[in-house]
Scaffold this active site. Structure first.
Site: not given
Length: 406
Positions: A152, A178, A189, A275, A401, A406
């Protein structure tokens, strides 16, 4: 054991593929992944502890009641969570795949990842599953396609394959995972799919998976959020023809070691690709009263937002380490704690017996400017040892985030 190429296709009898089925709007993104064993395999899984669970988890849990599986199917782009017809969609998906593979629907592990609460149509599965089955292959390229299909916000593929011996038999294990955000140590997790050609009973496979996850994925945190769809699953098809592991003997221990090698490797890869992350952070705790105390301290340190921010700024603010130890609720004598920062640039001791010691800020800055940093914590109070894995907290985490949908 040694690392080899092949990903989830490295073990004997496993095939994989990944395609764009139309679940994600971006047609350049692979959004459906499939892994298949040529024979039925013993199987096990562990799941998220979040009370809100994705529909595929309920279906997979029911399917694995007998400890048998032959295929793993995962879509990205839609979590199939909080949907009124979610279980119906996941169940029908298993039925469509089973018909194409000529297996039983109950032998399918099904998973989804992506946006929560977004309606999911069965149509991409009806058209995509025949295509993905037709294109199955057992080489590294097909393993890579399956790996891409579960991603993702990941910026890097996360896969590994190893070779190891059980008795006089050469065995293999491959895995893809992932996970980049919404990651916190509460099993699971993220999503992880593991394949192996080892022969092992279903109950011992479940025990081995839980044991390995305890030292790897459950010691991983990116942002303190536990996802709704997290699952780690494994299929063991026995084609290595080792003497079947049916008791917790030497061969079981060797298998667990191999599994831990794979899961710890992937946990570190996930932390490094957190991230917005720019650094992998490892909190290593030694000489705790117990292993459990070591784990509590390591996780508390790695989860500290203040410490993660300091690591982003390459700031040797060791007080934040002591602070996290102090509120961890572990059994610790804070007057015995030593702390040091370590990387490829060197080692800098910063705290001795719970108090600061002189150190070079310039050298510390250099040590903390590397992309992999270890926080060495010695509690000097026992034999317990553990490590936790995380990353720094950067501006980009908020950016990612802030517009995730989008």
């Amino acid at each position: 054991m040694k690392e080899i190429i092949g990903g989830v296709c490295a073990p004997k009898g496993f095939y994989a593929n990944g395609i764009h089925a139309g679940i994600r709007q971006n047609k350049s993104k692979i959004d459906l992944s499939l892994i298949v064993s040529t024979v039925k395999a013993t199987a096990a899984a562990v799941y998220t502890t979040n009370l809100v669970k994705g529909a595929p988890i309920y279906v997979t849990r029911a399917n694995l009641n007998n400890g048998i599986a032959q295929a793993m199917l995962c879509n990205s782009g839609n979590a199939n969570t909080c949907n009124a017809d979610g279980i119906e969609i996941a169940t029908e998906t298993c039925e469509i795949l089973a018909k194409e593979l000529k297996i039983q629907p109950e032998d399918v592990i099904v998973a989804s990842t992506g946006v929560i609460g977004l309606p999911l149509s069965i149509e991409p599965f009806k058209t995509g599953i025949p295509e993905i089955v037709k294109g199955l292959g057992n080489d590294l390229n097909h393993a890579d396609l399956a790996c891409q299909g579960i991603m993702t916000t990941d910026t890097k593929k996360k896969e590994i394959a190893i070779e190891f011996m059980l008795g006089n038999k050469v065995c293999h294990m491959g895995a893809i995972t992932k996970g980049s955000g919404m990651i916190h140590p509460q099993m699971a997790t993220m999503l992880c799919f593991i394949t192996t050609d080892v022969a092992i009973s279903a109950n011992l496979l479940q025990d081995a998976l839980k044991e390995s996850v305890s030292d790897s994925f459950n010691m991983l945190s990116v942002d303190g959020d536990t996802s709704t769809n997290d699952m780690v699953s494994i299929m063991a098809n026995g084609l290595a023809e080792n003497e079947k592991i049916t008791e917790k003997n030497y061969y079981y221990a060797e298998f667990v070691d191999a599994l831990k090698y794979v899961t710890i490797y992937l946990a570190k890869a996930m932390a490094k690709d957190g991230e917005g992350a720019s650094k992998l952070i490892v909190a290593h705790v030694a000489h705790a009263k117990t292993i459990e105390d070591a784990k509590i301290v390591a996780k508390s340190v790695i989860c500290s937002s203040l410490l993660k921010a300091a690591m982003f700024g390459s700031d040797a603010n060791w007080g934040r380490v002591l602070c996290a130890i102090g509120y961890s609720k572990a059994n610790v004598d804070v007057l015995k704690v030593d702390v040091a920062f370590k990387s490829n640039a060197g080692l800098v001791p910063v705290c001795k017996d719970g108090a600061g010691i002189p150190f070079s800020e310039e050298i510390a800055k250099k040590v903390l400017s590397e992309d992999e940093i270890t926080i060495e914590i010695d509690l000097n109070d026992g034999e317990g040892e553990s490590s936790a894995f995380g990353c720094d907290l950067t501006y980009d985490y908020v950016k990612i985030n802030g517009d995730y949908r989008s």
